[in-house]
Design a protein around this motif. Sequence first.
Motif, PDB file in Angstrom:
ATOM      1  N   THR A 193       1.560   8.652  13.053  1.00 23.20           N
ATOM      2  CA  THR A 193       1.783   9.052  14.445  1.00 23.20           C
ATOM      3  C   THR A 193       2.461   7.921  15.197  1.00 23.20           C
ATOM      4  O   THR A 193       2.085   6.761  15.050  1.00 23.20           O
ATOM      5  CB  THR A 193       0.443   9.436  15.114  1.00 23.20           C
ATOM      6  N   LYS A 194       3.484   8.261  15.999  1.00 21.92           N
ATOM      7  CA  LYS A 194       4.274   7.243  16.704  1.00 21.92           C
ATOM      8  C   LYS A 194       4.228   7.374  18.224  1.00 21.92           C
ATOM      9  O   LYS A 194       4.455   6.404  18.931  1.00 21.92           O
ATOM     10  CB  LYS A 194       5.747   7.321  16.273  1.00 21.92           C
ATOM     11  N   THR A 225       3.963   4.798  21.458  1.00 24.72           N
ATOM     12  CA  THR A 225       4.685   4.727  22.727  1.00 24.72           C
ATOM     13  C   THR A 225       4.435   6.023  23.497  1.00 24.72           C
ATOM     14  O   THR A 225       4.086   7.052  22.910  1.00 24.72           O
ATOM     15  CB  THR A 225       6.201   4.549  22.516  1.00 24.72           C
ATOM     16  N   TRP A 226       4.614   5.958  24.812  1.00 25.68           N
ATOM     17  CA  TRP A 226       4.372   7.119  25.675  1.00 25.68           C
ATOM     18  C   TRP A 226       5.584   8.027  25.652  1.00 25.68           C
ATOM     19  O   TRP A 226       6.724   7.550  25.706  1.00 25.68           O
ATOM     20  CB  TRP A 226       4.103   6.645  27.093  1.00 25.68           C
ATOM     21  N   ASN A 227       5.329   9.311  25.589  1.00 21.42           N
ATOM     22  CA  ASN A 227       6.419  10.281  25.584  1.00 21.42           C
ATOM     23  C   ASN A 227       6.127  11.333  26.647  1.00 21.42           C
ATOM     24  O   ASN A 227       5.094  12.011  26.595  1.00 21.42           O
ATOM     25  CB  ASN A 227       6.537  10.901  24.182  1.00 21.42           C
ATOM     26  N   THR A 228       7.039  11.458  27.594  1.00 22.67           N
ATOM     27  CA  THR A 228       6.789  12.334  28.743  1.00 22.67           C
ATOM     28  C   THR A 228       6.807  13.819  28.346  1.00 22.67           C
ATOM     29  O   THR A 228       6.192  14.642  29.014  1.00 22.67           O
ATOM     30  CB  THR A 228       7.818  12.084  29.854  1.00 22.67           C
ATOM     31  N   THR A 229       7.521  14.134  27.265  1.00 20.38           N
ATOM     32  CA  THR A 229       7.487  15.526  26.783  1.00 20.38           C
ATOM     33  C   THR A 229       6.074  15.867  26.312  1.00 20.38           C
ATOM     34  O   THR A 229       5.551  16.959  26.586  1.00 20.38           O
ATOM     35  CB  THR A 229       8.483  15.719  25.626  1.00 20.38           C
ATOM     36  N   LEU A 236      -2.598   4.186  26.451  1.00 20.09           N
ATOM     37  CA  LEU A 236      -1.845   3.354  25.493  1.00 20.09           C
ATOM     38  C   LEU A 236      -2.662   2.125  25.111  1.00 20.09           C
ATOM     39  O   LEU A 236      -2.736   1.760  23.935  1.00 20.09           O
ATOM     40  CB  LEU A 236      -0.499   2.925  26.082  1.00 20.09           C
ATOM     41  N   ASN A 237      -3.289   1.495  26.093  1.00 23.12           N
ATOM     42  CA  ASN A 237      -4.076   0.297  25.792  1.00 23.12           C
ATOM     43  C   ASN A 237      -5.196   0.626  24.821  1.00 23.12           C
ATOM     44  O   ASN A 237      -5.411  -0.089  23.836  1.00 23.12           O
ATOM     45  CB  ASN A 237      -4.692  -0.289  27.064  1.00 23.12           C
ATOM     46  N   TYR A 238      -5.915   1.693  25.111  1.00 29.24           N
ATOM     47  CA  TYR A 238      -7.062   1.991  24.252  1.00 29.24           C
ATOM     48  C   TYR A 238      -6.612   2.370  22.851  1.00 29.24           C
ATOM     49  O   TYR A 238      -7.117   1.851  21.855  1.00 29.24           O
ATOM     50  CB  TYR A 238      -7.961   3.105  24.840  1.00 29.24           C
ATOM     51  N   HIS A 239      -5.659   3.279  22.762  1.00 27.42           N
ATOM     52  CA  HIS A 239      -5.187   3.694  21.441  1.00 27.42           C
ATOM     53  C   HIS A 239      -4.591   2.511  20.670  1.00 27.42           C
ATOM     54  O   HIS A 239      -4.841   2.364  19.473  1.00 27.42           O
ATOM     55  CB  HIS A 239      -4.129   4.786  21.572  1.00 27.42           C
TER      56      HIS A 239
END
Length: 214
Positions: free
Chosen positions: A159-160, A85-89, A69-72
């Motif tokens: 992209t989200k 945001t991170w998505n576990t799926t 997340l930090n790099y992107h």
Amino acid sequence: MKFSYIALFASILSFGSAAPSPKAEGVAALVEPVSTYETDPTKRDPGTKVNVARATKTVTASMLQSLMLNYHNQARAHHGVTALTWNTTLAAAALKSASKCVFAHTANNKYGENIAAGTYTNPAFYAALWYNEGSLYNFSKPGFSEATGHFTQVVWRGTKQLGCAWVKCPGDFPWYLFCEYSPAGNVLPASNFATNVLRSKAAPPNPSQPSGNL
Ligand SMILES: *[C@@H]1O[C@H](CO)[C@@H](O)[C@H](O)[C@H]1NC(C)=O
Ligand SMILES: *[C@@H]1O[C@H](CO)[C@@H](O)[C@H](O)[C@H]1NC(C)=O
């Protein structure tokens, strides 16, 4: 359509390695989502100013999340687009594909996908290679190219969400990074690239690479 393609890292090849050719040898022995690397806080990616060598020793699942997340998101901020945001799926889908230890894009994938394999033990290094393809992107001629396809997905405005997996596989290029993106980037026609891949607000990314053998 979404442009799906297979691209090995020219940058990794130029470090003296051959193309990854891992063999699957059974999943149980393969998945080892922890790597170790030494700390060197002086190593920074000159393009994004991201510190790719973070002061930590193991890549846990939560570390992978924060590294990615930090790099992107620092890269995306550079281009004035919103953070992912991170998505576990998505992360679970990435793990499922990466765990096969086959260096190939996921078939019939509804997500965008960037993949990398190599000997480097810092997952942020691979993300830096993806982003640094931006030095080859011609903003005056928007569109898809295999040389810049990872970059355009990283900074794709539409992209989200993101989910990645980091897996150790057998073979000479053992560290696999798979990232899934939703909604997918690299969607044709080329006019989509004009609206989704924005010029960087600061200096263009520097093509020099950070060290991946941390
Ligand atoms: C995570 O991603 C999946 C697949 O795109 C989506 O169906 C789901 O709603 C997302 N979850 C959240 C919390 O956004
Ligand atoms: C970028 O694209 C524009 C428009 O097609 C072209 O004029 C220019 O020469 C290209 N720049 C490079 C470095 O290829």
